[in-house]
Write a protein that holds these residues in place. Structure first.
Motif, PDB file in Angstrom:
ATOM      1  N   LEU B 190      -1.717   9.474  -8.551  1.00  0.00           N
ATOM      2  CA  LEU B 190      -1.833   8.045  -8.854  1.00  0.00           C
ATOM      3  C   LEU B 190      -1.399   7.266  -7.625  1.00  0.00           C
ATOM      4  O   LEU B 190      -0.358   7.554  -7.037  1.00  0.00           O
ATOM      5  CB  LEU B 190      -0.928   7.708 -10.048  1.00  0.00           C
ATOM      6  N   LEU B 191      -2.219   6.319  -7.214  1.00  0.00           N
ATOM      7  CA  LEU B 191      -1.853   5.481  -6.079  1.00  0.00           C
ATOM      8  C   LEU B 191      -1.568   4.074  -6.574  1.00  0.00           C
ATOM      9  O   LEU B 191      -2.352   3.509  -7.332  1.00  0.00           O
ATOM     10  CB  LEU B 191      -2.992   5.416  -5.057  1.00  0.00           C
ATOM     11  N   ARG B 192      -0.455   3.538  -6.158  1.00  0.00           N
ATOM     12  CA  ARG B 192      -0.172   2.142  -6.473  1.00  0.00           C
ATOM     13  C   ARG B 192      -0.239   1.330  -5.189  1.00  0.00           C
ATOM     14  O   ARG B 192      -0.038   1.852  -4.116  1.00  0.00           O
ATOM     15  CB  ARG B 192       1.215   2.005  -7.081  1.00  0.00           C
ATOM     16  N   HIS B 193      -0.478   0.059  -5.353  1.00  0.00           N
ATOM     17  CA  HIS B 193      -0.529  -0.909  -4.250  1.00  0.00           C
ATOM     18  C   HIS B 193      -1.730  -0.720  -3.335  1.00  0.00           C
ATOM     19  O   HIS B 193      -1.743  -1.222  -2.232  1.00  0.00           O
ATOM     20  CB  HIS B 193       0.736  -0.854  -3.361  1.00  0.00           C
ATOM     21  N   ARG B 200       0.987  -8.404   2.365  1.00  0.00           N
ATOM     22  CA  ARG B 200       2.280  -8.020   1.784  1.00  0.00           C
ATOM     23  C   ARG B 200       2.833  -6.758   2.419  1.00  0.00           C
ATOM     24  O   ARG B 200       3.982  -6.397   2.209  1.00  0.00           O
ATOM     25  CB  ARG B 200       2.143  -7.859   0.277  1.00  0.00           C
ATOM     26  N   LYS B 201       1.991  -6.050   3.146  1.00  0.00           N
ATOM     27  CA  LYS B 201       2.431  -4.868   3.895  1.00  0.00           C
ATOM     28  C   LYS B 201       3.173  -3.850   3.035  1.00  0.00           C
ATOM     29  O   LYS B 201       4.154  -3.268   3.470  1.00  0.00           O
ATOM     30  CB  LYS B 201       3.341  -5.287   5.055  1.00  0.00           C
ATOM     31  N   LEU B 202       2.715  -3.673   1.824  1.00  0.00           N
ATOM     32  CA  LEU B 202       3.363  -2.682   0.969  1.00  0.00           C
ATOM     33  C   LEU B 202       2.815  -1.303   1.313  1.00  0.00           C
ATOM     34  O   LEU B 202       1.613  -1.143   1.443  1.00  0.00           O
ATOM     35  CB  LEU B 202       3.056  -2.973  -0.496  1.00  0.00           C
ATOM     36  N   PRO B 203       3.676  -0.320   1.464  1.00  0.00           N
ATOM     37  CA  PRO B 203       3.137   1.027   1.631  1.00  0.00           C
ATOM     38  C   PRO B 203       2.559   1.496   0.302  1.00  0.00           C
ATOM     39  O   PRO B 203       2.912   0.958  -0.750  1.00  0.00           O
ATOM     40  CB  PRO B 203       4.364   1.849   2.001  1.00  0.00           C
ATOM     41  N   ILE B 204       1.669   2.448   0.370  1.00  0.00           N
ATOM     42  CA  ILE B 204       1.043   2.930  -0.854  1.00  0.00           C
ATOM     43  C   ILE B 204       1.931   3.978  -1.497  1.00  0.00           C
ATOM     44  O   ILE B 204       2.407   4.892  -0.834  1.00  0.00           O
ATOM     45  CB  ILE B 204      -0.335   3.492  -0.522  1.00  0.00           C
ATOM     46  N   GLN B 205       2.187   3.781  -2.770  1.00  0.00           N
ATOM     47  CA  GLN B 205       3.006   4.763  -3.480  1.00  0.00           C
ATOM     48  C   GLN B 205       2.104   5.818  -4.082  1.00  0.00           C
ATOM     49  O   GLN B 205       1.130   5.489  -4.743  1.00  0.00           O
ATOM     50  CB  GLN B 205       3.776   4.082  -4.613  1.00  0.00           C
ATOM     51  N   GLU B 206       2.461   7.048  -3.833  1.00  0.00           N
ATOM     52  CA  GLU B 206       1.642   8.147  -4.341  1.00  0.00           C
ATOM     53  C   GLU B 206       2.483   8.939  -5.340  1.00  0.00           C
ATOM     54  O   GLU B 206       3.543   9.439  -4.997  1.00  0.00           O
ATOM     55  CB  GLU B 206       1.243   9.031  -3.152  1.00  0.00           C
ATOM     56  N   PHE B 207       2.008   9.019  -6.568  1.00  0.00           N
ATOM     57  CA  PHE B 207       2.711   9.787  -7.604  1.00  0.00           C
ATOM     58  C   PHE B 207       1.922  11.056  -7.867  1.00  0.00           C
ATOM     59  O   PHE B 207       0.709  10.997  -8.057  1.00  0.00           O
ATOM     60  CB  PHE B 207       2.782   9.005  -8.919  1.00  0.00           C
ATOM     61  N   HIS B 208       2.602  12.175  -7.882  1.00  0.00           N
ATOM     62  CA  HIS B 208       1.939  13.432  -8.220  1.00  0.00           C
ATOM     63  C   HIS B 208       2.413  13.889  -9.581  1.00  0.00           C
ATOM     64  O   HIS B 208       3.611  14.067  -9.781  1.00  0.00           O
ATOM     65  CB  HIS B 208       2.259  14.498  -7.174  1.00  0.00           C
TER      66      HIS B 208
END
Lengths: 260, 380
Positions: B190-193, B200-208
């Motif tokens: 799952l990728l957020r952002h 907003r320069k948010l890094p992408i959060q990766e959930f496994h």
């Protein structure tokens, strides 16, 4: 207790220069056979595999296997403090959370030591399958470095195509295109200047210049380089470090868009 | 709305499951985007001076603006997006939808009040709460995507479920949404952002998902029950049980049935006619189209079509649209960089021992020195 000593800190500097473009931090795995490092860059396109044999050091001792996670920028700062002809000793206790670099000048009149905190790093060990490559090119490392530098002015990627006649590097972009052909040479007098191709099958692959240029940072370590290629597998660029080990780079090829 | 408090819980209990990457590391990946959620995001966020972008007739164009530019941004980074739209909502969601309608009504009233009082900040606040993705918005977005040559899919039911099915089938690499229930539906990644504003320069959060389950020490089925306890869109949860207690109960009793047998019902009364089984069923076997039958096809953008559609009635700037179309075309022409992951097998991973140490100094220094790759093995 871990201790490894090299007469010339210049070698260690060169090794570090060869990996710090691709990696920000790395885990050095130390065992009684030597020091290994294996790490991918952050976008998982290239992989660095470094091996320094225990017998290549002037003194080497590793009682227990040890993994040291180091920030390579910090390590660079420390090695900048050493003169190239200083003797360097890397020391760490078992289960230590820091590593010590000791630099001794030639005449032993100056001894400096630097302690660096170690890092806890996520580590992924990759299994690299043994591949029989379709072609292996041996060439002077300076030549390879020059070709990569020249071609990267033209485009983002280099096409390397290897046939029995020779090897061709080409690139194209907005300003035009560039082609460099190297034929096999047999110069017995100057063996280190020969270009030799060990070919089973012709191969053509495309690679990103940016990574190749990072690989050529290892040029000062060795005057020879070998490129191993097979269709649809990563390129292997290998530099032998004389009497000490080797550094290998793996690079995933660029893939042409499929029909989707 | 996703799962209440799940991301916070994961951050506390299973930090290994969350990785942060820069958008540029996702080149060459096919990503399924939850379209309804991102349209909503655009309607909320793409604004000028607090108001949605509109044409002279007052028709909203925020969603088109967002879809156009943020899709281009993804494509420029070598990502291949596919948008997945919601179909009809599942029956179980009607409760949640009613609640949302109620809240909207309240917001409407509050807005009227604020308008009377002339309170600009309050007006804006409630105005945003009234935002709803209408079928007209969806239709327009679909038309825009087809002109851009970006594929989209209409899910028979929930978009997240469809995305998850596609990830599981290996059709796409990940689901991009802010809703955590994509994990509950079984999306491995799952990728957020991913679709938030670049500014907003948010890094992408990766959930496994596998790491999530490993970190929580739960099976997927237990994880679903946990999500229901935390609060999902399809049924109520037990009043008085928060994230902490929910994870404790699931770890101890393994299923909601067992929990119900063991907790003090006078203290924690489950909702009347609690249909947790229905919700669980929905998570395990959601209504989705068979991912194998879905064909994803990225095409060249139709520049003239885009100009006609966006610059005619919608009054977008023609030059910008043409530029955008060129960017899309250019990104299609280049060959994609392969990854080593496909060639080499990961033999073992040793996650860093996250000791509580004051190594922050080192991390900060590094941040300044090299802006390169972040997120892997950061010291903690």
């Amino acid at each position: 207790m871990f201790e490894a000593r090299l007469v010339s800190s210049g070698t260690l500097k060169k090794v570090l220069d060869a990996i710090k473009d691709l990696l920000n931090e790395a885990s050095f795995d130390c065992s009684d056979t030597g020091i290994q490092l294996q790490a991918m860059d952050s976008s998982h396109v290239s992989l660095v595999s470094l091996s320094l044999r225990a017998d290549g050091f002037d003194k080497y001792r590793c009682d227990r296997n040890l993994t040291m996670g180091m920030n390579l920028a910090s390590m660079t700062k420390i090695l900048k403090c050493a003169n190239n002809d200083d003797t360097v000793t890397v020391k760490a206790q078992d289960d230590a959370d820091c590593v010590t670099f000791v630099f001794e000048s030639k005449k032993q009149e100056k001894i400096s030591d630097y302690e660096m905190k170690l890092m806890n790093l996520d580590q992924e060990h990759l299994g690299i399958p043994e591949t029989d490559f379709s072609c292996v090119i041996h060439m002077p490392s300076g030549e390879f470095s020059r070709i990569c530098r020249d071609l990267s002015q033209f485009g983002e990627s280099v096409i390397i195509s290897c046939t029995k006649e020779g090897v061709r590097f080409s690139s194209s972009g907005d300003i035009g295109s560039a082609n460099i052909k190297l034929a096999q040479t047999n110069n017995i007098d100057k063996e280190e200047e020969t270009v030799s191709i060990d070919l089973q099958e012709p191969v053509t692959l495309t690679f990103a210049c940016q990574y190749l240029n990072s690989f050529t940072k290892a040029t000062p370590l060795s005057n020879r380089v070998s490129l191993s290629m097979s269709a649809n597998v990563p390129l292997v660029v290998e530099y032998e470090i004389p009497d000490l080990g080797h550094i290998r780079y793996y690079l995933a090829p660029k893939i042409e868009e499929d029909e989707n | 709305m996703g799962i209440l408090g799940l991301s916070k819980l994961l951050l506390d209990i299973a930090p290994h499951a969350i990785k942060e990457h820069e958008i540029k590391t996702y080149f060459g990946r096919k990503v399924a985007i939850d379209a309804s959620m991102s349209l909503y995001q655009f309607l909320i966020a793409v604004r000028s001076e607090g108001a949605q972008l509109t044409t002279v007739d007052g028709e909203t164009t925020s969603h088109l603006m967002g879809t156009f530019y943020r899709t281009i941004r993804l494509v420029e980074h070598g990502i291949k997006p596919v948008y997945v739209f919601d179909g009809k909502p599942p029956k179980l969601k009607s409760g949640e939808l009613n609640k949302r309608a109620e809240r909207r009504e309240e917001a409407q009233k509050a807005l009227e009040k604020a308008t009377e009082a002339g309170d600009a900040t309050e007006m804006e606040k409630f105005n945003r709460r009234l935002v709803k993705v209408t079928s007209e918005h969806t239709k327009e977005a679909k038309h825009l995507l087809s002109l851009m040559g970006i594929p989209y899919i209409e899910a028979p039911c929930e978009a997240e479920a469809q995305c998850a099915a596609m990830v599981r089938a290996g059709k796409v690499f990940a689901t991009a949404t802010e809703d955590m229930d994509a994990l509950t539906f079984g999306s491995n990644v799952l990728l957020r952002h991913l679709t938030v504003s670049e500014a907003r320069k948010l890094p992408i959060q990766e959930f496994h998902l596998d790491k999530v389950l490993e970190g929580l020490k739960l099976s997927h089925k237990e994880f679903i029950d946990l999500c229901i306890l935390l609060g999902c869109d399809y049924t109520d949860s037990i009043r008085g049980i928060g994230p902490k207690r929910a994870i404790d109960l699931i770890t101890q009793h393994k299923s909601i049935e067992n929990i119900l047998d063991n907790i003090d019902k006078s203290k924690y009364s489950p909702p009347e006619d609690w249909n947790f089984e229905g919700a669980r069923e929905l998570f395990i076997t959601p209504e989705v189209a068979d991912p194998e039958t879905i064909e994803l096809k990225w095409n060249d953008p139709d520049e003239e079509g885009l100009v006609k559609y966006l610059c005619g009635d919608k009054q977008f700037n023609e030059e910008r649209i043409r530029n955008g179309a060129k960017k899309l075309l250019k990104a299609r022409g280049t060959s994609t960089q392969g990854r080593l992951d496909g060639f080499f097998k990961v033999l073992s991973t040793t996650p860093a021992k996250r000791k509580v140490e004051d190594k922050k100094d080192g991390a900060n220094k590094r941040g300044k020195g090299s802006g390169g790759a972040r997120g892997r093995g950061r010291p903690k």
